[in-house]
Design a protein around this motif. Structure first.
Motif, PDB file in Angstrom:
ATOM      1  N   PHE A 126      27.291  54.372  25.703  1.00 52.80           N
ATOM      2  CA  PHE A 126      27.882  53.159  26.276  1.00 52.80           C
ATOM      3  C   PHE A 126      27.054  51.937  25.909  1.00 52.80           C
ATOM      4  O   PHE A 126      25.835  51.906  26.093  1.00 52.80           O
ATOM      5  CB  PHE A 126      27.997  53.275  27.794  1.00 52.80           C
ATOM      6  CG  PHE A 126      29.115  54.172  28.251  1.00 52.80           C
ATOM      7  CD1 PHE A 126      30.433  53.798  28.061  1.00 52.80           C
ATOM      8  CD2 PHE A 126      28.852  55.397  28.851  1.00 52.80           C
ATOM      9  CE1 PHE A 126      31.469  54.618  28.463  1.00 52.80           C
ATOM     10  CE2 PHE A 126      29.872  56.223  29.264  1.00 52.80           C
ATOM     11  CZ  PHE A 126      31.197  55.837  29.066  1.00 52.80           C
ATOM     12  N   ASN A 127      27.726  50.922  25.392  1.00 53.50           N
ATOM     13  CA  ASN A 127      27.070  49.657  25.100  1.00 53.50           C
ATOM     14  C   ASN A 127      26.781  48.901  26.384  1.00 53.50           C
ATOM     15  O   ASN A 127      27.469  49.093  27.395  1.00 53.50           O
ATOM     16  CB  ASN A 127      27.961  48.794  24.196  1.00 53.50           C
ATOM     17  CG  ASN A 127      28.178  49.429  22.835  1.00 53.50           C
ATOM     18  OD1 ASN A 127      27.256  49.987  22.257  1.00 53.50           O
ATOM     19  ND2 ASN A 127      29.394  49.348  22.329  1.00 53.50           N
ATOM     20  N   SER A 128      25.805  48.031  26.355  1.00 53.64           N
ATOM     21  CA  SER A 128      25.556  47.162  27.508  1.00 53.64           C
ATOM     22  C   SER A 128      26.779  46.286  27.716  1.00 53.64           C
ATOM     23  O   SER A 128      27.326  45.713  26.760  1.00 53.64           O
ATOM     24  CB  SER A 128      24.320  46.291  27.248  1.00 53.64           C
ATOM     25  OG  SER A 128      24.081  45.440  28.348  1.00 53.64           O
ATOM     26  N   GLY A 129      27.224  46.193  28.960  1.00 48.83           N
ATOM     27  CA  GLY A 129      28.442  45.461  29.270  1.00 48.83           C
ATOM     28  C   GLY A 129      29.688  46.326  29.277  1.00 48.83           C
ATOM     29  O   GLY A 129      30.798  45.837  29.516  1.00 48.83           O
ATOM     30  N   ALA A 130      29.516  47.623  29.030  1.00 49.28           N
ATOM     31  CA  ALA A 130      30.660  48.536  29.016  1.00 49.28           C
ATOM     32  C   ALA A 130      31.198  48.769  30.432  1.00 49.28           C
ATOM     33  O   ALA A 130      30.517  48.508  31.431  1.00 49.28           O
ATOM     34  CB  ALA A 130      30.263  49.872  28.395  1.00 49.28           C
ATOM     35  N   ALA A 131      32.417  49.266  30.482  1.00 53.94           N
ATOM     36  CA  ALA A 131      33.070  49.539  31.770  1.00 53.94           C
ATOM     37  C   ALA A 131      33.660  50.945  31.771  1.00 53.94           C
ATOM     38  O   ALA A 131      34.259  51.377  30.785  1.00 53.94           O
ATOM     39  CB  ALA A 131      34.177  48.517  32.036  1.00 53.94           C
ATOM     40  N   ILE A 132      33.481  51.625  32.872  1.00 54.61           N
ATOM     41  CA  ILE A 132      34.092  52.930  33.103  1.00 54.61           C
ATOM     42  C   ILE A 132      35.120  52.786  34.214  1.00 54.61           C
ATOM     43  O   ILE A 132      34.845  52.176  35.250  1.00 54.61           O
ATOM     44  CB  ILE A 132      33.038  53.971  33.517  1.00 54.61           C
ATOM     45  CG1 ILE A 132      32.087  54.274  32.352  1.00 54.61           C
ATOM     46  CG2 ILE A 132      33.696  55.254  34.014  1.00 54.61           C
ATOM     47  CD1 ILE A 132      30.909  55.154  32.741  1.00 54.61           C
ATOM     48  N   VAL A 133      36.309  53.327  33.992  1.00 57.08           N
ATOM     49  CA  VAL A 133      37.345  53.349  35.024  1.00 57.08           C
ATOM     50  C   VAL A 133      37.745  54.803  35.262  1.00 57.08           C
ATOM     51  O   VAL A 133      38.042  55.542  34.314  1.00 57.08           O
ATOM     52  CB  VAL A 133      38.586  52.526  34.619  1.00 57.08           C
ATOM     53  CG1 VAL A 133      39.634  52.552  35.740  1.00 57.08           C
ATOM     54  CG2 VAL A 133      38.200  51.086  34.292  1.00 57.08           C
ATOM     55  N   LEU A 164      27.786  56.247  40.881  1.00 57.62           N
ATOM     56  CA  LEU A 164      27.484  56.092  39.465  1.00 57.62           C
ATOM     57  C   LEU A 164      27.286  54.628  39.091  1.00 57.62           C
ATOM     58  O   LEU A 164      26.526  54.316  38.167  1.00 57.62           O
ATOM     59  CB  LEU A 164      28.582  56.732  38.611  1.00 57.62           C
ATOM     60  CG  LEU A 164      28.714  58.254  38.748  1.00 57.62           C
ATOM     61  CD1 LEU A 164      29.792  58.779  37.820  1.00 57.62           C
ATOM     62  CD2 LEU A 164      27.383  58.948  38.467  1.00 57.62           C
ATOM     63  N   SER A 165      27.963  53.734  39.794  1.00 56.88           N
ATOM     64  CA  SER A 165      27.707  52.306  39.576  1.00 56.88           C
ATOM     65  C   SER A 165      26.243  51.988  39.850  1.00 56.88           C
ATOM     66  O   SER A 165      25.579  51.298  39.068  1.00 56.88           O
ATOM     67  CB  SER A 165      28.592  51.442  40.487  1.00 56.88           C
ATOM     68  OG  SER A 165      29.889  51.320  39.961  1.00 56.88           O
ATOM     69  N   ALA A 166      25.725  52.502  40.951  1.00 53.97           N
ATOM     70  CA  ALA A 166      24.330  52.239  41.307  1.00 53.97           C
ATOM     71  C   ALA A 166      23.383  52.767  40.236  1.00 53.97           C
ATOM     72  O   ALA A 166      22.347  52.155  39.947  1.00 53.97           O
ATOM     73  CB  ALA A 166      24.004  52.872  42.664  1.00 53.97           C
ATOM     74  N   GLU A 167      23.740  53.902  39.625  1.00 54.60           N
ATOM     75  CA  GLU A 167      22.867  54.490  38.611  1.00 54.60           C
ATOM     76  C   GLU A 167      23.013  53.830  37.243  1.00 54.60           C
ATOM     77  O   GLU A 167      22.039  53.731  36.486  1.00 54.60           O
ATOM     78  CB  GLU A 167      23.155  55.982  38.479  1.00 54.60           C
ATOM     79  CG  GLU A 167      22.737  56.788  39.699  1.00 54.60           C
ATOM     80  CD  GLU A 167      22.622  58.275  39.392  1.00 54.60           C
ATOM     81  OE1 GLU A 167      22.028  58.617  38.343  1.00 54.60           O
ATOM     82  OE2 GLU A 167      23.132  59.078  40.178  1.00 54.60           O
ATOM     83  N   LEU A 168      24.226  53.392  36.902  1.00 49.72           N
ATOM     84  CA  LEU A 168      24.469  52.899  35.552  1.00 49.72           C
ATOM     85  C   LEU A 168      24.347  51.392  35.401  1.00 49.72           C
ATOM     86  O   LEU A 168      24.257  50.893  34.271  1.00 49.72           O
ATOM     87  CB  LEU A 168      25.856  53.354  35.078  1.00 49.72           C
ATOM     88  CG  LEU A 168      26.015  54.862  34.899  1.00 49.72           C
ATOM     89  CD1 LEU A 168      27.446  55.209  34.506  1.00 49.72           C
ATOM     90  CD2 LEU A 168      25.035  55.386  33.855  1.00 49.72           C
ATOM     91  N   LEU A 169      24.333  50.668  36.498  1.00 48.50           N
ATOM     92  CA  LEU A 169      24.199  49.212  36.400  1.00 48.50           C
ATOM     93  C   LEU A 169      22.942  48.782  35.648  1.00 48.50           C
ATOM     94  O   LEU A 169      22.987  47.811  34.875  1.00 48.50           O
ATOM     95  CB  LEU A 169      24.236  48.568  37.788  1.00 48.50           C
ATOM     96  CG  LEU A 169      25.617  48.189  38.318  1.00 48.50           C
ATOM     97  CD1 LEU A 169      25.494  47.553  39.696  1.00 48.50           C
ATOM     98  CD2 LEU A 169      26.334  47.243  37.365  1.00 48.50           C
ATOM     99  N   PRO A 170      21.797  49.448  35.834  1.00 47.80           N
ATOM    100  CA  PRO A 170      20.621  49.050  35.048  1.00 47.80           C
ATOM    101  C   PRO A 170      20.836  49.161  33.541  1.00 47.80           C
ATOM    102  O   PRO A 170      20.134  48.505  32.769  1.00 47.80           O
ATOM    103  CB  PRO A 170      19.538  50.027  35.528  1.00 47.80           C
ATOM    104  CG  PRO A 170      19.955  50.388  36.920  1.00 47.80           C
ATOM    105  CD  PRO A 170      21.446  50.458  36.855  1.00 47.80           C
TER     106      PRO A 170
END
Length: 249
Positions: A126-133, A164-170
């Motif tokens: 995943f690139n920085s700024g990517a989004a998962i739905v 997962l938001s909490a883990e992947l936001l960094p």
């Protein structure tokens, strides 16, 4: 310029229904689209409609080994991801006394375990700024009889949107979930219900929707693209319910 020009997106279960409608909209908006699915024939058909830049990969969403192989295949081609819609899933229903271990395992293997470990395997891509739905469901909220296992699996995905938001936001990756209500897709035809009973079920469900109709795959696709785009850059760990008011009114 289109919203997803020069972007690469993944849609699991992108060979039919909501997944295909979403993949098609991503392609129209300029994205290079990668779809996965288990049926080669429908993958080939979908790929042909998505255009020459599309990639279609046969993949079993409930197989952890396949999750790792998917990540390895993409990495070997130098592919990184700007968005991913985890849509692949199964819907099996039955009353409490009819549920067996096979139904339980199949539902959780595909809807929960498969999604979790595919995200884990793909995280480095995943690139920085990517989004998962994630594709949830209003069944996690409404307590519909005979949906206990399916509803529980979708509740797990809704929880993933927060944890997962909490883990992947960094890493610069946002995670959100879209939870459709009744949507007119081939899924209803695969429930194994006779046609007359299926029509009666559809009519009963429609009567419970304040808008008095089923939603369309294209309407869900529009929501997924919003959550995948910079338009929703301040939206993190949330659930967008799309059910015509069924669970709200």
């Amino acid at each position: 310029m289109k919203r997803f020009d020069n972007k690469t997106v993944l849609v699991t279960g992108g060979n039919s229904g909501i997944g295909f409608a979403t993949a098609l909209e991503f392609a129209k908006q300029g994205a290079r689209v990668i779809i996965t699915g288990r049926d080669q024939a429908t993958l080939d058909t979908a790929k042909a409609q998505l255009g020459e830049n599309a990639i279609a990969l046969r993949n079993d969403a409930g197989d952890i080994k396949a999750s790792k192989e998917l990540a390895q295949t993409l990495a070997a081609q130098g592919i990184t991801l700007d968005a991913a819609f985890f849509n692949a899933g199964v819907a099996k229903f039955g009353p409490l006394d009819a549920i067996d271990e096979n139904l339980w395992d199949q539902t959780f293997n595909v809807n929960v375990k498969g999604t979790f470990f595919t995200i884990q395997a793909l995280t480095p891509l995943f690139n920085s700024g990517a989004a998962i739905v994630l594709n949830g469901s209003i069944n996690a909220h409404i307590g519909m009889p005979s949906s206990s296992v399916y509803a529980a699996s979708k509740a797990a995905l809704i929880s993933f949107a927060k944890t997962l938001s909490a883990e992947l936001l960094p890493r610069g990756v946002r995670v959100n979930v879209v939870s459709p209500g009744p949507i007119a897709t081939p899924l209803y035809g695969r429930l194994g219900i006779p046609a007359d009973q299926l029509n009666e079920l559809a009519s009963d469900i429609q009567s419970q929707v304040p808008l008095k109709r089923f939603g369309t795959p294209e309407e869900v696709a529009s929501a997924v693209l919003y959550l995948s785009s910079p338009d929703s850059a301040f939206v993190v760990g949330t659930e967008l319910i799309m059910d015509g008011g069924m669970s709200q009114l």
